[in-house]
Write a protein that holds these residues in place. Structure first.
Motif, PDB file in Angstrom:
ATOM      1  N   SER A  36      -7.746   2.930  -5.779  1.00  0.00           N
ATOM      2  CA  SER A  36      -8.077   1.475  -5.822  1.00  0.00           C
ATOM      3  C   SER A  36      -7.029   0.672  -4.500  1.00  0.00           C
ATOM      4  N   PRO A  37      -7.716   0.418  -4.028  1.00  0.00           N
ATOM      5  CA  PRO A  37      -7.937  -0.085  -2.940  1.00  0.00           C
ATOM      6  C   PRO A  37      -6.825  -1.528  -2.845  1.00  0.00           C
ATOM      7  N   THR A  84      -5.947  -5.050  -2.616  1.00  0.00           N
ATOM      8  CA  THR A  84      -6.595  -6.320  -1.915  1.00  0.00           C
ATOM      9  C   THR A  84      -6.459  -7.656  -1.441  1.00  0.00           C
ATOM     10  N   ALA A  85      -4.949  -7.990  -1.427  1.00  0.00           N
ATOM     11  CA  ALA A  85      -4.363  -9.051  -1.125  1.00  0.00           C
ATOM     12  C   ALA A  85      -2.717  -8.067  -1.158  1.00  0.00           C
ATOM     13  N   LYS A 133      -8.010  -5.684 -11.488  1.00  0.00           N
ATOM     14  CA  LYS A 133      -6.743  -5.522 -10.815  1.00  0.00           C
ATOM     15  C   LYS A 133      -5.597  -6.111 -11.683  1.00  0.00           C
ATOM     16  N   SER A 189       1.058  -8.189  -3.905  1.00  0.00           N
ATOM     17  CA  SER A 189       0.037  -6.871  -3.347  1.00  0.00           C
ATOM     18  C   SER A 189      -1.176  -7.027  -4.712  1.00  0.00           C
ATOM     19  N   GLU A 190      -2.040  -6.821  -4.379  1.00  0.00           N
ATOM     20  CA  GLU A 190      -2.984  -6.933  -5.228  1.00  0.00           C
ATOM     21  C   GLU A 190      -3.765  -6.235  -5.615  1.00  0.00           C
ATOM     22  N   HIS A 191      -4.574  -5.598  -5.969  1.00  0.00           N
ATOM     23  CA  HIS A 191      -5.540  -4.374  -6.370  1.00  0.00           C
ATOM     24  C   HIS A 191      -6.221  -4.415  -7.266  1.00  0.00           C
ATOM     25  N   SER A 192      -7.420  -3.452  -7.096  1.00  0.00           N
ATOM     26  CA  SER A 192      -8.687  -3.037  -8.143  1.00  0.00           C
ATOM     27  C   SER A 192      -8.609  -1.712  -7.964  1.00  0.00           C
ATOM     28  N   PHE A 244     -16.542  -1.535  -9.994  1.00  0.00           N
ATOM     29  CA  PHE A 244     -14.853  -1.650 -10.842  1.00  0.00           C
ATOM     30  C   PHE A 244     -14.368  -0.614 -12.076  1.00  0.00           C
TER      31      PHE A 244
END
Length: 136
Positions: A53-54, A56-57, A85, A105-108, A116
């Protein structure tokens, strides 16, 4: 859900005795790991299932300083859930109730095959529980 508490460590401060700004992002991760464990999808389960789960923001708005031995309460809420997401909002306050930082924060979610992972399909109970949190 009870919020996460982080006690500021001496090594997290700079020469002025103020918490270095980079530590707030670490605390966000601590709170996020705590949150996911409490809602039934701990990081170690994700990794055991071959999912990463990286981030992304990240966005941090520093409102006041914190110093060694402050207790920082981190309230975390889900701001967005779409497919693969997930977004979180964080409100950090010190032991006196003073706002220290507001963040997002945002994660994918990505499977071992590099594609995905649709949370609703793979973790429907988690998805429904988190969606209910957003709808309230």
């Amino acid at each position: 859900m009870q919020g996460y508490i982080h006690k500021v460590q001496y090594y997290e401060t700079d020469r002025m005795g103020i918490t270095h700004h980079s530590n707030y992002v670490r605390w966000m991760e601590e709170a996020r790991v705590y949150f996911l464990e409490k809602v039934g999808l701990p990081y170690d389960k994700l990794e055991a299932d071959g999912i990463i789960s990286p981030v992304t923001a990240v966005d941090c708005r520093y409102k006041a300083t914190s110093t060694f031995a402050d207790n920082i309460a981190i309230a975390i809420s889900v701001s967005m859930l779409k497919g693969a997401k997930l977004g979180f909002d964080y409100t950090m306050t010190n032991q006196n109730g003073q706002l220290v930082c507001q963040a997002h924060s945002e994660h994918s979610f990505i499977g071992a095959d590099g594609h995905f992972v649709a949370l609703k399909k793979v973790y429907p109970e988690f998805y429904d529980k988190v969606q209910d949190m957003i709808d309230k």
